[in-house]
Write an enzyme that holds these catalytic residues in place. Sequence first.
Site, PDB file in Angstrom:
ATOM      1  N   GLU A 144       0.884  -1.176   0.000  1.00 48.40           N
ATOM      2  CA  GLU A 144       0.000   0.000   0.000  1.00 48.40           C
ATOM      3  C   GLU A 144       0.916   1.218   0.000  1.00 48.40           C
ATOM      4  O   GLU A 144       1.488   1.559   1.041  1.00 48.40           O
ATOM      5  CB  GLU A 144      -0.890   0.008   1.256  1.00 48.40           C
ATOM      6  CG  GLU A 144      -1.825  -1.182   1.389  1.00 48.40           C
ATOM      7  CD  GLU A 144      -2.949  -1.180   0.367  1.00 48.40           C
ATOM      8  OE1 GLU A 144      -2.992  -0.269  -0.485  1.00 48.40           O
ATOM      9  OE2 GLU A 144      -3.762  -2.110   0.412  1.00 48.40           O
ATOM     10  N   CYS A 168      -2.218   9.383   2.446  1.00 45.78           N
ATOM     11  CA  CYS A 168      -1.905   8.756   1.163  1.00 45.78           C
ATOM     12  C   CYS A 168      -3.006   9.046   0.155  1.00 45.78           C
ATOM     13  O   CYS A 168      -2.753   9.138  -1.037  1.00 45.78           O
ATOM     14  CB  CYS A 168      -1.728   7.261   1.341  1.00 45.78           C
ATOM     15  SG  CYS A 168      -3.065   6.530   2.286  1.00 45.78           S
TER      16      CYS A 168
HETATM   17  P1  NAD Z   1       8.211   5.049   4.618  1.00 49.62           P
HETATM   18  O1  NAD Z   1       8.205   4.292   3.354  1.00 49.62           O
HETATM   19  O2  NAD Z   1       9.330   5.953   4.889  1.00 49.62           O
HETATM   20  O3  NAD Z   1       8.154   4.052   5.877  1.00 49.62           O
HETATM   21  C1  NAD Z   1       7.099   3.118   6.022  1.00 49.62           C
HETATM   22  C2  NAD Z   1       7.585   2.001   6.923  1.00 49.62           C
HETATM   23  O4  NAD Z   1       8.583   1.247   6.236  1.00 49.62           O
HETATM   24  C3  NAD Z   1       8.237   2.484   8.219  1.00 49.62           C
HETATM   25  O5  NAD Z   1       7.854   1.632   9.264  1.00 49.62           O
HETATM   26  C4  NAD Z   1       9.726   2.338   7.918  1.00 49.62           C
HETATM   27  O6  NAD Z   1      10.515   2.151   9.071  1.00 49.62           O
HETATM   28  C5  NAD Z   1       9.723   1.098   7.055  1.00 49.62           C
HETATM   29  N1  NAD Z   1      10.897   0.965   6.177  1.00 49.62           N
HETATM   30  C6  NAD Z   1      11.668   1.956   5.663  1.00 49.62           C
HETATM   31  N2  NAD Z   1      12.643   1.420   4.893  1.00 49.62           N
HETATM   32  C7  NAD Z   1      12.470   0.069   4.916  1.00 49.62           C
HETATM   33  C8  NAD Z   1      13.143  -1.029   4.306  1.00 49.62           C
HETATM   34  N3  NAD Z   1      14.187  -0.852   3.515  1.00 49.62           N
HETATM   35  N4  NAD Z   1      12.677  -2.266   4.544  1.00 49.62           N
HETATM   36  C9  NAD Z   1      11.594  -2.468   5.318  1.00 49.62           C
HETATM   37  N5  NAD Z   1      10.922  -1.467   5.940  1.00 49.62           N
HETATM   38  C10 NAD Z   1      11.358  -0.212   5.738  1.00 49.62           C
HETATM   39  O7  NAD Z   1       6.816   5.805   4.674  1.00 49.62           O
HETATM   40  P2  NAD Z   1       6.278   6.813   5.779  1.00 49.62           P
HETATM   41  O8  NAD Z   1       7.030   8.089   5.636  1.00 49.62           O
HETATM   42  O9  NAD Z   1       6.232   6.148   7.110  1.00 49.62           O
HETATM   43  O10 NAD Z   1       4.774   7.000   5.302  1.00 49.62           O
HETATM   44  C11 NAD Z   1       4.415   7.883   4.289  1.00 49.62           C
HETATM   45  C12 NAD Z   1       4.229   7.167   2.971  1.00 49.62           C
HETATM   46  O11 NAD Z   1       3.314   6.099   3.144  1.00 49.62           O
HETATM   47  C13 NAD Z   1       3.618   8.061   1.920  1.00 49.62           C
HETATM   48  O12 NAD Z   1       4.163   7.775   0.653  1.00 49.62           O
HETATM   49  C14 NAD Z   1       2.155   7.669   1.969  1.00 49.62           C
HETATM   50  O13 NAD Z   1       1.432   7.968   0.805  1.00 49.62           O
HETATM   51  C15 NAD Z   1       2.266   6.203   2.208  1.00 49.62           C
HETATM   52  N6  NAD Z   1       1.026   5.690   2.782  1.00 49.62           N
HETATM   53  C16 NAD Z   1       0.258   4.860   2.019  1.00 49.62           C
HETATM   54  C17 NAD Z   1      -0.946   4.395   2.517  1.00 49.62           C
HETATM   55  C18 NAD Z   1      -1.821   3.485   1.699  1.00 49.62           C
HETATM   56  O14 NAD Z   1      -2.773   2.976   2.249  1.00 49.62           O
HETATM   57  N7  NAD Z   1      -1.552   3.254   0.424  1.00 49.62           N
HETATM   58  C19 NAD Z   1      -1.357   4.756   3.803  1.00 49.62           C
HETATM   59  C20 NAD Z   1      -0.545   5.583   4.550  1.00 49.62           C
HETATM   60  C21 NAD Z   1       0.641   6.042   4.025  1.00 49.62           C
END
Ligand code: NAD
Length: 506
Positions: free
Chosen positions: A243, A277
């Site tokens: 997502e 998002c």
């Molecule tokens: P992010 O991608 O920076 O982090 C998300 C999660 O992934 C965190 O827990 C982070 O620690 C983890 N992570 C980071 N690098 C990783 C790796 N290499 N391997 C495994 N895990 C890793 O995102 P964010 O800043 O926390 O959230 C914002 C983003 O999420 C925006 O792009 C937003 O649109 C998206 N989002 C999408 C939805 C949806 O339902 N599609 C919902 C909420 C947020």
Amino acid sequence: MAITEDRETPVRTTFDSASPATGEIVGTFPVDGPEQVGAAVARARPAAEGWAELGFDGRRKALLAFKALLVRRSDDLVALVHRENGKPNDDAFIEVLTGVEHLDWAARNAARVLGPRRARSTLALVNHAASVEYQPLGVVGVIGPWNYPVLTPLGSIVYALAAGNAVVFKPSELTPAVGCFLADTFADAVPDHPVLQVVTGDGATGHALCVAGVDKVALTGSPATGRAVMAACAERLTPVVLELGGKDAMIVDADADLDAAADQAVWGGMANAGQTCLATERIYVVDEVYDRFVAKLVERASRVRPGGGPDADYGPITLPRQLEIIRRHLDDALARGARALVGGPDAVHPPYVDPVVLVDVPADALVLREETFGPVLPVVRARDAGQAVALANANPYGLGAAVFAGRRAEPIARALRSGMTSVNSVLTFAGIPSLPYGGVGQSGFGRTHGPDGLREFTRAKAITRQRFPLPFPMQSFDRPGYVIPAVRRVMKLRHGRPLRRMPGRR
Ligand code: NAD
């Protein structure tokens, strides 16, 4: 993430989570490495077996007990979300309420959606009964973001649990206290089944979870993280549901209710400071109503007030480095000739961003192409609804979308390249648990929520049972020579007749 060494256990490090509004430390958490993540998966593995054996009815009761305790503790949870994420109390409450509705739906519908059911056989295999059921995968790793720290992880966790899996949950490093609150509440409500384990840390902990031997990974995060998770999971062919981000478009057609469209555009684009998002990040308005819509949008957006208090319209930008991205998108748009009718170049004043409405934005501006994640609404004039759809679809993201229209609303909704579209509202589909939720293109793949969300955390299992032997079996080396010619004749009679009229032909 500021990392410090834990004095009592010097080999482990810790990190603090802090309020984005005040800098107050909300909590200190371990940085879990591969060893701790492996231990959590090892704890979850036997727990998953006991949980699967509970059956749908036992799991429904356990999940409803979790729901009831979560609701009784919801005032504390709302306050914690406000402190750790920064969003106002009312927004935190709406998020908790929506999470609770998903929990309730998943608990009550898992048996109906996933339980064994009969399937039809064919004439050639008429002597076989067929059935399908959906079995749990085992242990699911759930990696969450910070912007909806309750709703987004619950949107995977409760569906995975209801389907009979255990979960190891890695909340965002910006909202670990909320993640631990959810896991602690589950442990208190369902003490005999430790099927919701939590690990804390940043991307390295998330990576450790991807390679810890889990049976599926559900990530909610950015496209860059989606690619990293998919690459890490590829090694073991661990399946993923992603997502990811969005750049949701709203379309305003000539017969739309313009007051409602302006109100919802401001809510969709600016609630949670645009850190959604599914935020409305682009508005395409047909020429006929463009000026009237923009006037209403400007009037409504200029009354929105950000702030750090629990009753502000929206709070601070939670992720400090996002402020730079928002500033870059604004500067780029203004440099390319866009005009700000609300806010302007000084809208970014950390940790807050004032509401911004932009017009005359060229199509190649960053603010129309990339996720801004701030309270910025670019409005674009379109010749007609067809052109508005074409412009909306010319973007690699495809999460949600919104249409404000009368007569043509549903055809427009269908034509939009997105996983979900709401007509005459924004974001509504995320709050209806019976609907699937997920994106296309750069917004990811797979579905959470609803029946598809339950099945996402299962493997379909097909079973056939021979009810009686046929006198002339087809699939046997002892088959008499006349069987296949006879079956060929039957096939031609049954399937080979030409259609009287081909679809689309007069
Ligand atoms: P992010 O991608 O920076 O982090 C998300 C999660 O992934 C965190 O827990 C982070 O620690 C983890 N992570 C980071 N690098 C990783 C790796 N290499 N391997 C495994 N895990 C890793 O995102 P964010 O800043 O926390 O959230 C914002 C983003 O999420 C925006 O792009 C937003 O649109 C998206 N989002 C999408 C939805 C949806 O339902 N599609 C919902 C909420 C947020």
